[in-house]
Design a protein around this motif. Structure first.
Motif, PDB file in Angstrom:
ATOM      1  N   SER A  59       0.830  -1.211   0.000  1.00 30.00           N
ATOM      2  CA  SER A  59       0.000   0.000   0.000  1.00 30.00           C
ATOM      3  C   SER A  59       0.860   1.256   0.000  1.00 30.00           C
ATOM      4  O   SER A  59       1.932   1.297   0.608  1.00 30.00           O
ATOM      5  N   VAL A  60       0.349   2.276  -0.671  1.00 29.07           N
ATOM      6  CA  VAL A  60       0.969   3.594  -0.690  1.00 29.07           C
ATOM      7  C   VAL A  60       0.284   4.434   0.377  1.00 29.07           C
ATOM      8  O   VAL A  60      -0.953   4.428   0.478  1.00 29.07           O
ATOM      9  N   LEU A  76      -1.530   7.379   1.895  1.00 28.01           N
ATOM     10  CA  LEU A  76      -2.407   8.323   1.208  1.00 28.01           C
ATOM     11  C   LEU A  76      -1.724   9.665   0.970  1.00 28.01           C
ATOM     12  O   LEU A  76      -1.880  10.265  -0.090  1.00 28.01           O
ATOM     13  N   MET A 122       0.301   9.410  -2.178  1.00 28.55           N
ATOM     14  CA  MET A 122      -0.369   8.980  -3.400  1.00 28.55           C
ATOM     15  C   MET A 122      -0.539  10.158  -4.346  1.00 28.55           C
ATOM     16  O   MET A 122      -0.969  11.240  -3.948  1.00 28.55           O
ATOM     17  N   VAL A 147      -4.135   2.144  -1.323  1.00 34.81           N
ATOM     18  CA  VAL A 147      -3.676   3.222  -0.462  1.00 34.81           C
ATOM     19  C   VAL A 147      -4.122   2.924   0.956  1.00 34.81           C
ATOM     20  O   VAL A 147      -5.114   2.238   1.176  1.00 34.81           O
TER      21      VAL A 147
END
Length: 140
Positions: free
Chosen positions: A66-67, A69, A72, A104
């Motif tokens: 996951s990136v 937020l 992103m 995200v």
């Protein structure tokens, strides 16, 4: 509705009749198209939206890839995306995650490390809209 989303998808339109939905939506369902995509059809729906309409699929989930937020970039290909929110408690299924172009996660600094689905949706949608506004201001 307030952030200008084109539409909202739910797994079953009967959720619109639930008291908790009515309290949270505060009549937004009157102004925002809401469509039903049953859980069994979600993967097919996402594949079709990617292939035929050019959407990127962004899942909101804590995964190893996951990136954050705040890191992103919702520009470029990600300026046209479908944001997928999982269910309360269990989040997105592995099958849905595998259809996502990226996931995200919202940085969190507590013991619980979990937000309600509607809260997560609001935060991610705001970040998306904020970046679209900023990108528009840069081009004008």
């Amino acid at each position: 509705e307030i952030f200008g989303a084109q539409r909202m998808l739910v797994h079953d339109l009967s959720v619109l009749k639930r008291d908790d939905f009515k309290r949270l939506s505060v009549t937004a369902q009157q102004w925002l198209p809401i469509e039903q995509v049953p859980r069994a059809s979600l993967i097919t729906y996402l594949k079709t939206q990617k292939r035929e309409h050019g959407y990127c699929i962004v899942g909101v989930e804590q995964t190893t890839n996951s990136v954050a937020l705040n890191e992103m970039d919702f520009g470029g290909a990600y300026s046209k995306c479908i944001i997928v929110i999982g269910t309360e408690k269990t989040g997105l299924t592995p099958e849905v995650i595998s259809e996502c172009d990226c996931c995200v996660e919202i940085p969190q600094f507590g013991v619980i490390r979990s937000l309600n689905a509607h809260v997560s949706a609001s935060i991610v949608l705001w970040e998306y809209i904020k970046q679209q506004i900023q990108n528009e201001q840069k081009t004008n």
